[in-house]
Write an enzyme that holds these catalytic residues in place. Structure first.
Site, PDB file in Angstrom:
ATOM      1  N   LYS A  12       0.846  -1.207   0.000  1.00 26.26           N
ATOM      2  CA  LYS A  12       0.000   0.000   0.000  1.00 26.26           C
ATOM      3  C   LYS A  12       0.873   1.246   0.000  1.00 26.26           C
ATOM      4  O   LYS A  12       0.647   2.179  -0.777  1.00 26.26           O
ATOM      5  CB  LYS A  12      -0.882  -0.032   1.261  1.00 26.26           C
ATOM      6  CG  LYS A  12      -2.058   0.884   1.231  1.00 26.26           C
ATOM      7  CD  LYS A  12      -2.938   0.721   2.467  1.00 26.26           C
ATOM      8  CE  LYS A  12      -4.079  -0.232   2.274  1.00 26.26           C
ATOM      9  NZ  LYS A  12      -5.122  -0.152   3.291  1.00 26.26           N
ATOM     10  N   LEU A  32     -17.097  11.126   8.239  1.00 27.23           N
ATOM     11  CA  LEU A  32     -17.163  11.101   6.767  1.00 27.23           C
ATOM     12  C   LEU A  32     -17.886   9.854   6.288  1.00 27.23           C
ATOM     13  O   LEU A  32     -17.910   8.821   6.964  1.00 27.23           O
ATOM     14  CB  LEU A  32     -15.760  11.174   6.148  1.00 27.23           C
ATOM     15  CG  LEU A  32     -14.736  10.057   6.388  1.00 27.23           C
ATOM     16  CD1 LEU A  32     -15.008   8.821   5.548  1.00 27.23           C
ATOM     17  CD2 LEU A  32     -13.353  10.568   6.090  1.00 27.23           C
ATOM     18  N   ARG A  33     -18.496   9.998   5.110  1.00 27.79           N
ATOM     19  CA  ARG A  33     -19.182   8.860   4.493  1.00 27.79           C
ATOM     20  C   ARG A  33     -18.395   8.433   3.274  1.00 27.79           C
ATOM     21  O   ARG A  33     -18.035   9.289   2.445  1.00 27.79           O
ATOM     22  CB  ARG A  33     -20.590   9.267   4.025  1.00 27.79           C
ATOM     23  CG  ARG A  33     -21.539   9.617   5.122  1.00 27.79           C
ATOM     24  CD  ARG A  33     -22.714  10.416   4.585  1.00 27.79           C
ATOM     25  NE  ARG A  33     -22.268  11.687   4.006  1.00 27.79           N
ATOM     26  CZ  ARG A  33     -23.072  12.559   3.393  1.00 27.79           C
ATOM     27  NH1 ARG A  33     -24.348  12.301   3.271  1.00 27.79           N
ATOM     28  NH2 ARG A  33     -22.606  13.701   2.904  1.00 27.79           N
ATOM     29  N   PHE A  58     -31.642   8.668   5.020  1.00 30.67           N
ATOM     30  CA  PHE A  58     -31.593   7.363   5.695  1.00 30.67           C
ATOM     31  C   PHE A  58     -32.992   6.793   5.918  1.00 30.67           C
ATOM     32  O   PHE A  58     -33.265   6.127   6.896  1.00 30.67           O
ATOM     33  CB  PHE A  58     -30.829   7.461   7.037  1.00 30.67           C
ATOM     34  CG  PHE A  58     -29.368   7.643   6.816  1.00 30.67           C
ATOM     35  CD1 PHE A  58     -28.518   6.548   6.814  1.00 30.67           C
ATOM     36  CD2 PHE A  58     -28.834   8.882   6.544  1.00 30.67           C
ATOM     37  CE1 PHE A  58     -27.180   6.700   6.554  1.00 30.67           C
ATOM     38  CE2 PHE A  58     -27.496   9.044   6.288  1.00 30.67           C
ATOM     39  CZ  PHE A  58     -26.662   7.956   6.284  1.00 30.67           C
ATOM     40  N   GLY A  61     -34.877  -1.027   1.862  1.00 32.12           N
ATOM     41  CA  GLY A  61     -34.005  -1.799   0.981  1.00 32.12           C
ATOM     42  C   GLY A  61     -33.488  -3.053   1.646  1.00 32.12           C
ATOM     43  O   GLY A  61     -34.181  -3.673   2.471  1.00 32.12           O
ATOM     44  N   CYS A  76     -18.858   0.330   8.875  1.00 29.74           N
ATOM     45  CA  CYS A  76     -19.133   1.101  10.095  1.00 29.74           C
ATOM     46  C   CYS A  76     -20.424   0.701  10.808  1.00 29.74           C
ATOM     47  O   CYS A  76     -20.374   0.265  11.953  1.00 29.74           O
ATOM     48  CB  CYS A  76     -19.158   2.584   9.769  1.00 29.74           C
ATOM     49  SG  CYS A  76     -17.528   3.212   9.351  1.00 29.74           S
ATOM     50  N   LYS A  97     -20.726  -2.853  12.599  1.00 32.87           N
ATOM     51  CA  LYS A  97     -19.821  -3.041  13.741  1.00 32.87           C
ATOM     52  C   LYS A  97     -20.073  -2.018  14.846  1.00 32.87           C
ATOM     53  O   LYS A  97     -19.973  -2.340  16.022  1.00 32.87           O
ATOM     54  CB  LYS A  97     -18.360  -3.022  13.273  1.00 32.87           C
ATOM     55  CG  LYS A  97     -17.708  -1.682  13.200  1.00 32.87           C
ATOM     56  CD  LYS A  97     -16.208  -1.789  12.973  1.00 32.87           C
ATOM     57  CE  LYS A  97     -15.589  -0.456  12.599  1.00 32.87           C
ATOM     58  NZ  LYS A  97     -15.720   0.602  13.586  1.00 32.87           N
ATOM     59  N   LYS A 115     -22.613   0.327  -0.814  1.00 31.49           N
ATOM     60  CA  LYS A 115     -23.426   1.464  -1.280  1.00 31.49           C
ATOM     61  C   LYS A 115     -22.748   2.021  -2.531  1.00 31.49           C
ATOM     62  O   LYS A 115     -21.622   1.642  -2.842  1.00 31.49           O
ATOM     63  CB  LYS A 115     -23.573   2.529  -0.195  1.00 31.49           C
ATOM     64  CG  LYS A 115     -22.278   3.230   0.183  1.00 31.49           C
ATOM     65  CD  LYS A 115     -22.600   4.337   1.166  1.00 31.49           C
ATOM     66  CE  LYS A 115     -21.365   5.123   1.545  1.00 31.49           C
ATOM     67  NZ  LYS A 115     -21.658   6.222   2.440  1.00 31.49           N
ATOM     68  N   ARG A 165     -17.149  -4.347   2.421  1.00 29.31           N
ATOM     69  CA  ARG A 165     -17.215  -4.933   3.763  1.00 29.31           C
ATOM     70  C   ARG A 165     -18.672  -4.969   4.247  1.00 29.31           C
ATOM     71  O   ARG A 165     -19.383  -3.980   4.169  1.00 29.31           O
ATOM     72  CB  ARG A 165     -16.347  -4.115   4.737  1.00 29.31           C
ATOM     73  CG  ARG A 165     -14.864  -4.307   4.473  1.00 29.31           C
ATOM     74  CD  ARG A 165     -13.992  -3.471   5.392  1.00 29.31           C
ATOM     75  NE  ARG A 165     -13.923  -2.084   4.988  1.00 29.31           N
ATOM     76  CZ  ARG A 165     -13.148  -1.163   5.576  1.00 29.31           C
ATOM     77  NH1 ARG A 165     -12.388  -1.492   6.594  1.00 29.31           N
ATOM     78  NH2 ARG A 165     -13.140   0.080   5.146  1.00 29.31           N
TER      79      ARG A 165
HETATM   80  N1  LIG Z   1     -14.527   3.854   6.543  1.00 26.21           N
HETATM   81  C1  LIG Z   1     -15.349   4.782   7.009  1.00 26.21           C
HETATM   82  O1  LIG Z   1     -16.245   5.264   6.307  1.00 26.21           O
HETATM   83  C2  LIG Z   1     -15.181   5.299   8.408  1.00 26.21           C
HETATM   84  C3  LIG Z   1     -15.854   6.482   8.788  1.00 26.21           C
HETATM   85  C4  LIG Z   1     -15.690   6.955  10.080  1.00 26.21           C
HETATM   86  C5  LIG Z   1     -14.897   6.260  10.995  1.00 26.21           C
HETATM   87  N2  LIG Z   1     -14.265   5.106  10.600  1.00 26.21           N
HETATM   88  C6  LIG Z   1     -13.409   4.421  11.574  1.00 26.21           C
HETATM   89  O2  LIG Z   1     -12.042   4.732  11.256  1.00 26.21           O
HETATM   90  C7  LIG Z   1     -11.204   3.609  11.560  1.00 26.21           C
HETATM   91  C8  LIG Z   1     -10.434   3.191  10.313  1.00 26.21           C
HETATM   92  O3  LIG Z   1     -11.367   2.776   9.330  1.00 26.21           O
HETATM   93  P1  LIG Z   1     -10.960   2.566   7.801  1.00 26.21           P
HETATM   94  O4  LIG Z   1     -12.207   2.259   7.080  1.00 26.21           O
HETATM   95  O5  LIG Z   1     -10.104   3.686   7.365  1.00 26.21           O
HETATM   96  O6  LIG Z   1     -10.070   1.244   7.944  1.00 26.21           O
HETATM   97  P2  LIG Z   1      -9.146   0.571   6.841  1.00 26.21           P
HETATM   98  O7  LIG Z   1      -9.146  -0.867   7.134  1.00 26.21           O
HETATM   99  O8  LIG Z   1      -9.545   1.064   5.490  1.00 26.21           O
HETATM  100  O9  LIG Z   1      -7.694   1.172   7.157  1.00 26.21           O
HETATM  101  C9  LIG Z   1      -6.924   0.862   8.258  1.00 26.21           C
HETATM  102  C10 LIG Z   1      -5.457   0.878   7.861  1.00 26.21           C
HETATM  103  O10 LIG Z   1      -4.643   0.675   9.016  1.00 26.21           O
HETATM  104  C11 LIG Z   1      -3.526  -0.087   8.640  1.00 26.21           C
HETATM  105  N3  LIG Z   1      -2.871  -0.657   9.816  1.00 26.21           N
HETATM  106  C12 LIG Z   1      -3.182  -1.770  10.519  1.00 26.21           C
HETATM  107  N4  LIG Z   1      -2.320  -1.928  11.550  1.00 26.21           N
HETATM  108  C13 LIG Z   1      -1.449  -0.898  11.485  1.00 26.21           C
HETATM  109  C14 LIG Z   1      -0.339  -0.514  12.273  1.00 26.21           C
HETATM  110  N5  LIG Z   1       0.053  -1.209  13.338  1.00 26.21           N
HETATM  111  N6  LIG Z   1       0.344   0.577  11.919  1.00 26.21           N
HETATM  112  C15 LIG Z   1      -0.011   1.313  10.824  1.00 26.21           C
HETATM  113  N7  LIG Z   1      -1.067   0.994  10.048  1.00 26.21           N
HETATM  114  C16 LIG Z   1      -1.781  -0.094  10.378  1.00 26.21           C
HETATM  115  C17 LIG Z   1      -4.100  -1.101   7.671  1.00 26.21           C
HETATM  116  O11 LIG Z   1      -3.090  -1.689   6.866  1.00 26.21           O
HETATM  117  C18 LIG Z   1      -5.076  -0.225   6.879  1.00 26.21           C
HETATM  118  O12 LIG Z   1      -4.454   0.336   5.750  1.00 26.21           O
HETATM  119  C19 LIG Z   1     -12.133   2.524  12.094  1.00 26.21           C
HETATM  120  O13 LIG Z   1     -12.162   2.620  13.498  1.00 26.21           O
HETATM  121  C20 LIG Z   1     -13.490   2.915  11.529  1.00 26.21           C
HETATM  122  O14 LIG Z   1     -14.548   2.464  12.317  1.00 26.21           O
HETATM  123  C21 LIG Z   1     -14.391   4.627   9.334  1.00 26.21           C
END
Ligand SMILES: NC(=O)c1ccc[n+]([C@@H]2O[C@H](COP(=O)([O-])OP(=O)(O)OC[C@H]3O[C@@H](n4cnc5c(N)ncnc54)[C@H](O)[C@@H]3O)[C@@H](O)[C@H]2O)c1
Length: 451
Positions: free
Chosen positions: A35, A154-155, A253, A257, A264, A267, A324, A331
């Site tokens: 990555k 963010l969405r 919302f 559907g 998110c 979990k 979506k 996921r």
């Molecule tokens: N995806 C969303 O829309 C969203 C929105 C709001 C909040 N969140 C929250 O934000 C957090 C991250 O979500 P995401 O969707 O970005 O996850 P993601 O899985 O897309 O990204 C997480 C990243 O962390 C990396 N990682 C894992 N262990 C690591 C380490 N020890 N050091 C450095 N990097 C490491 C992974 O390789 C991955 O690239 C979660 O808690 C999620 O609930 C997500």
């Protein structure tokens, strides 16, 4: 300001790019070497509308860089955002191991003042846990730090827009100096007057779960109304319009559907229920929200089984794999569950998604066929099943659809079409919470006339 993002996934990459765009010097850390290499070479690792231009500009301007070396990023930066995964564990609680592993590493790396910010969605009490761990794990004497909660709203699909113009920024800290540092970082994003709301860490941590729990509840509520509509012969689309115009309710919302999916809502709702249980609180609504959500995808499968009986040897075209539209994230996507159920019942699936195909093929536990074109998957299929409301599905080529499918049957998990019109086009059209209208045309000529 010098800022590091630890974890460069959906949230880390979008937030990091946005902060770089505002002139900050941003370093992104990730354990995934591939990555980091890809991002360093100027290629995005996720699909997110509008991200590519910002990303490339900030790499070119040397404000955005990528590394696997945590130490390097920590040394360079004052503000350390934790944007790490917090996936669900067996019991529904959030797995904090990623966050705590990094925290333990930070304890040995901090050599000057740092502001540690949890942007991951973390259970109530995590900021305290991080603070205690940093103090207990051999932090050098005289090194100061703060731990601040800063949940992200963010969405996916509109993440850049959401991050650049947030409706609110929530900051959890009881230290005015830390709050001030966070304010100065976020001020450029709220020039329009939207608020930065400062509160204690625990309340801030709960804001995120309360928000997602509430939105999930809205989705499950309208899905229950849809099921009732089917029972009483009403149309959920009409009910939605009538309800949503009430400003106390709002129309977002409120779409019936297949239920919510993604990384998110499922979990976070589970984790909120788990936290409640840990604190001996019986959060009754959440249980119903989760049950209804499960039931919703089962309802659509039941409609397919009811229509076809034995699914052995049947072929289904599936439109939409992402949870979506406008994202490649699959996921917890209802489509994947549905596909696995169909294949396990002996059916063949041919799937298409504009962006989510690659991730879906990696995640699915069953073999499917796929195509890179919405029409190709229709060939020789016994029915079409729509799982994601991508724009390109809204106006299909009805002639192609009719000539390609073995039967003119559509199961629409997202209520994309007008039931009356589709019936007039000659299709058997099964949607969610709307009366079934028997098809009235079967000839190609009548399709052209009606369209
Ligand atoms: N995806 C969303 O829309 C969203 C929105 C709001 C909040 N969140 C929250 O934000 C957090 C991250 O979500 P995401 O969707 O970005 O996850 P993601 O899985 O897309 O990204 C997480 C990243 O962390 C990396 N990682 C894992 N262990 C690591 C380490 N020890 N050091 C450095 N990097 C490491 C992974 O390789 C991955 O690239 C979660 O808690 C999620 O609930 C997500």
């Amino acid at each position: 300001m010098k800022v590091a993002f630890i974890g460069t996934g959906y949230v880390g990459l979008v937030s990091a790019t946005a902060f770089a765009e505002m002139g900050n010097d941003v370093t992104c850390v990730d354990v995934d070497q591939k990555k980091v290499d890809k991002l360093s070479s100027g290629k995005l690792t996720i699909y997110e509308p509008g991200l590519d231009d910002l990303f490339l500009r900030n790499i070119r301007e040397n404000r955005l860089s990528f590394t696997t070396k945590l130490e390097e990023a920590v040394k360079k930066s004052t503000i350390l955002f934790l944007t790490l995964p917090t996936p669900p564990q067996e019991d529904g609680s959030a797995d904090l191991s990623y966050v705590m592993n990094v925290t333990n590493q930070l304890a040995t790396l901090l050599d000057s003042y740092k502001l540690v910010v949890t942007k991951s969605t973390v259970p109530v009490g995590t900021a305290d846990k991080i603070r205690t761990a940093l103090e207990a794990k051999g932090l050098r004497s005289g090194v100061h730090f703060d731990v601040v909660s800063n949940p992200e709203f963010l969405r996916e699909g509109s993440a850049v827009q959401d991050f650049m113009k947030p409706e609110r920024v929530v900051i959890g800290t009881r230290n005015p100096a830390a709050a001030e540092l966070m304010r100065s970082l976020y001020d450029p994003f709220v020039r329009n007057g939207n608020p930065i709301i400062v509160m204690d860490e625990r309340s801030s941590e709960l804001v995120k779960y309360a928000s997602n729990g509430f939105l999930a509840m809205k989705i499950s509520f309208i899905n229950e109304i849809a099921n009732l509509c089917e029972a009483v012969g009403a149309d959920v689309e009409r009910v939605r319009q009538g309800m949503g115009k009430d400003s106390r309710i709002g129309s977002q919302f409120l779409y019936a559907g297949l239920g919510y999916g993604g990384s998110c809502f499922p979990k976070d709702v589970q984790a909120l229920a788990r936290t409640s249980k840990e604190f001996d609180y019986n959060f009754q609504i959440l249980k119903a929200v989760m049950n209804v959500n499960e039931m919703q995808r089962e309802n659509l499968l039941e409609k397919v089984v009811e229509r076809f009986g034995d699914l052995t040897g049947k072929q289904f075209a599936v439109w939409g794999l992402a949870f979506k539209p406008n994202t490649d994230d699959v996921r917890e996507a209802p489509a994947l569950w549905l596909i696995e159920q169909l294949v396990n019942r002996g059916a063949k699936v041919v799937a298409y998604d504009p962006e989510g195909l690659e991730n879906a093929l990696r995640s699915l536990k069953v073999d499917i066929q796929w195509a890179k074109d919405r029409n190709e998957v229709l060939n020789n299929s016994d029915a079409l099943i729509i799982c994601t409301e991508w724009n390109e599905f809204r106006n299909p080529d009805w002639d192609v659809m009719k000539s390609s499918l073995n039967n003119q049957i559509i199961f629409d998990g997202r209520n994309l079409y007008d039931s009356q019109r589709v019936a007039e086009l000659g299709f058997e059209y099964y949607s969610i919470g709307r009366p079934f209208i028997a098809p009235t045309a079967s000839e190609k000529t009548s399709i052209q006339r009606a369209a």
